[in-house]
Design a protein around this motif. Sequence first.
Motif, PDB file in Angstrom:
ATOM      1  N   UNK A  68     -17.983   6.385   5.207  1.00 59.41           N
ATOM      2  CA  UNK A  68     -18.619   6.271   6.519  1.00 59.41           C
ATOM      3  C   UNK A  68     -19.094   7.664   6.943  1.00 59.41           C
ATOM      4  N   UNK A  69     -20.312   7.733   7.447  1.00 53.91           N
ATOM      5  CA  UNK A  69     -20.922   9.014   7.787  1.00 53.91           C
ATOM      6  C   UNK A  69     -20.440   9.498   9.145  1.00 53.91           C
ATOM      7  N   UNK A  70     -20.032  10.763   9.182  1.00 56.66           N
ATOM      8  CA  UNK A  70     -19.693  11.430  10.438  1.00 56.66           C
ATOM      9  C   UNK A  70     -20.629  12.627  10.584  1.00 56.66           C
ATOM     10  N   UNK A  71     -21.347  12.676  11.676  1.00 52.49           N
ATOM     11  CA  UNK A  71     -22.261  13.781  11.942  1.00 52.49           C
ATOM     12  C   UNK A  71     -21.895  14.416  13.273  1.00 52.49           C
ATOM     13  N   UNK A  72     -21.625  15.708  13.237  1.00 51.34           N
ATOM     14  CA  UNK A  72     -21.262  16.449  14.448  1.00 51.34           C
ATOM     15  C   UNK A  72     -22.420  17.385  14.772  1.00 51.34           C
ATOM     16  N   UNK A  87     -11.681  17.424  18.645  1.00 48.30           N
ATOM     17  CA  UNK A  87     -12.261  18.777  18.626  1.00 48.30           C
ATOM     18  C   UNK A  87     -13.172  18.962  17.425  1.00 48.30           C
ATOM     19  N   UNK A  88     -14.053  18.019  17.236  1.00 47.88           N
ATOM     20  CA  UNK A  88     -14.921  18.046  16.060  1.00 47.88           C
ATOM     21  C   UNK A  88     -15.902  19.208  16.122  1.00 47.88           C
ATOM     22  N   UNK A  89     -16.178  19.771  14.966  1.00 48.41           N
ATOM     23  CA  UNK A  89     -17.104  20.887  14.817  1.00 48.41           C
ATOM     24  C   UNK A  89     -18.182  20.496  13.804  1.00 48.41           C
ATOM     25  N   UNK A  90     -19.315  21.175  13.821  1.00 49.00           N
ATOM     26  CA  UNK A  90     -20.381  20.809  12.874  1.00 49.00           C
ATOM     27  C   UNK A  90     -19.941  20.818  11.407  1.00 49.00           C
ATOM     28  N   UNK A  91     -18.987  21.678  11.082  1.00 52.09           N
ATOM     29  CA  UNK A  91     -18.494  21.751   9.701  1.00 52.09           C
ATOM     30  C   UNK A  91     -17.734  20.498   9.283  1.00 52.09           C
ATOM     31  N   UNK A  92     -17.426  19.626  10.227  1.00 52.80           N
ATOM     32  CA  UNK A  92     -16.759  18.361   9.890  1.00 52.80           C
ATOM     33  C   UNK A  92     -17.758  17.294   9.453  1.00 52.80           C
ATOM     34  N   UNK A 120       0.866  -1.176   0.000  1.00 51.10           N
ATOM     35  CA  UNK A 120       0.000   0.000   0.000  1.00 51.10           C
ATOM     36  C   UNK A 120       0.898   1.220   0.000  1.00 51.10           C
ATOM     37  N   UNK A 121       0.737   2.052  -0.972  1.00 52.53           N
ATOM     38  CA  UNK A 121       1.573   3.228  -1.107  1.00 52.53           C
ATOM     39  C   UNK A 121       0.901   4.408  -0.403  1.00 52.53           C
ATOM     40  N   UNK A 122       0.621   5.486  -1.107  1.00 54.10           N
ATOM     41  CA  UNK A 122       0.007   6.643  -0.471  1.00 54.10           C
ATOM     42  C   UNK A 122      -1.433   6.334  -0.057  1.00 54.10           C
ATOM     43  N   UNK A 123      -1.823   6.927   1.058  1.00 51.61           N
ATOM     44  CA  UNK A 123      -3.182   6.769   1.566  1.00 51.61           C
ATOM     45  C   UNK A 123      -3.756   8.152   1.840  1.00 51.61           C
ATOM     46  N   UNK A 124      -4.988   8.355   1.429  1.00 51.78           N
ATOM     47  CA  UNK A 124      -5.656   9.634   1.648  1.00 51.78           C
ATOM     48  C   UNK A 124      -7.006   9.409   2.320  1.00 51.78           C
ATOM     49  N   UNK A 125      -7.415  10.388   3.078  1.00 54.70           N
ATOM     50  CA  UNK A 125      -8.790  10.464   3.559  1.00 54.70           C
ATOM     51  C   UNK A 125      -9.447  11.690   2.918  1.00 54.70           C
ATOM     52  N   UNK A 126     -10.621  11.477   2.351  1.00 54.38           N
ATOM     53  CA  UNK A 126     -11.414  12.540   1.758  1.00 54.38           C
ATOM     54  C   UNK A 126     -12.731  12.651   2.525  1.00 54.38           C
ATOM     55  N   UNK A 127     -13.417  13.759   2.320  1.00 50.00           N
ATOM     56  CA  UNK A 127     -14.775  13.880   2.848  1.00 50.00           C
ATOM     57  C   UNK A 127     -15.647  14.634   1.851  1.00 50.00           C
ATOM     58  N   UNK A 128     -16.919  14.332   1.930  1.00 51.40           N
ATOM     59  CA  UNK A 128     -17.883  14.973   1.042  1.00 51.40           C
ATOM     60  C   UNK A 128     -19.104  15.359   1.861  1.00 51.40           C
ATOM     61  N   UNK A 129     -19.299  16.666   1.986  1.00 46.94           N
ATOM     62  CA  UNK A 129     -20.449  17.182   2.711  1.00 46.94           C
ATOM     63  C   UNK A 129     -21.590  17.428   1.726  1.00 46.94           C
ATOM     64  N   UNK A 130     -22.820  17.435   2.200  1.00 49.28           N
ATOM     65  CA  UNK A 130     -23.966  17.662   1.302  1.00 49.28           C
ATOM     66  C   UNK A 130     -23.818  18.973   0.531  1.00 49.28           C
ATOM     67  N   UNK A 131     -23.975  18.889  -0.778  1.00 46.62           N
ATOM     68  CA  UNK A 131     -23.904  20.081  -1.607  1.00 46.62           C
ATOM     69  C   UNK A 131     -22.507  20.594  -1.881  1.00 46.62           C
TER      70      UNK A 131
END
Length: 120
Positions: free
Chosen positions: A114-118, A84-89, A31-42
Amino acid sequence: QVQLVESGGGLVQPGGSLTLSCAASGSIRSINAVDWYREAPGKERELVASITSGGTTNYADSVKGRFTISRDSAKNAMYLQMNSLIPEDTAVYYCNALISAYGAITRSYWGQGTQVTVSS
């Protein structure tokens, strides 16, 4: 067949913490490079954090100092510690990995998200 499976998402209050995991399985050579992405509604999918095979990390400015990306090469697992999660996460979080598999070309693989809801 290589698969990535994320876990660890959920509902958390502002200021809380979550750790996301991404498990890779299949005929993996490396396994070479690993990234985490996120996609918020809209919104467009955005890169949150990345880690190279050598352990060099990079973070989006919006999460710097709060999120930590790591990997366990022996377990073919990757993690995203979120503090220190915020709603924008709030978003669906995806892991992406550049994987060399036996009998296949090296290419990028995505998990299912996987869904994250703050929220309070």
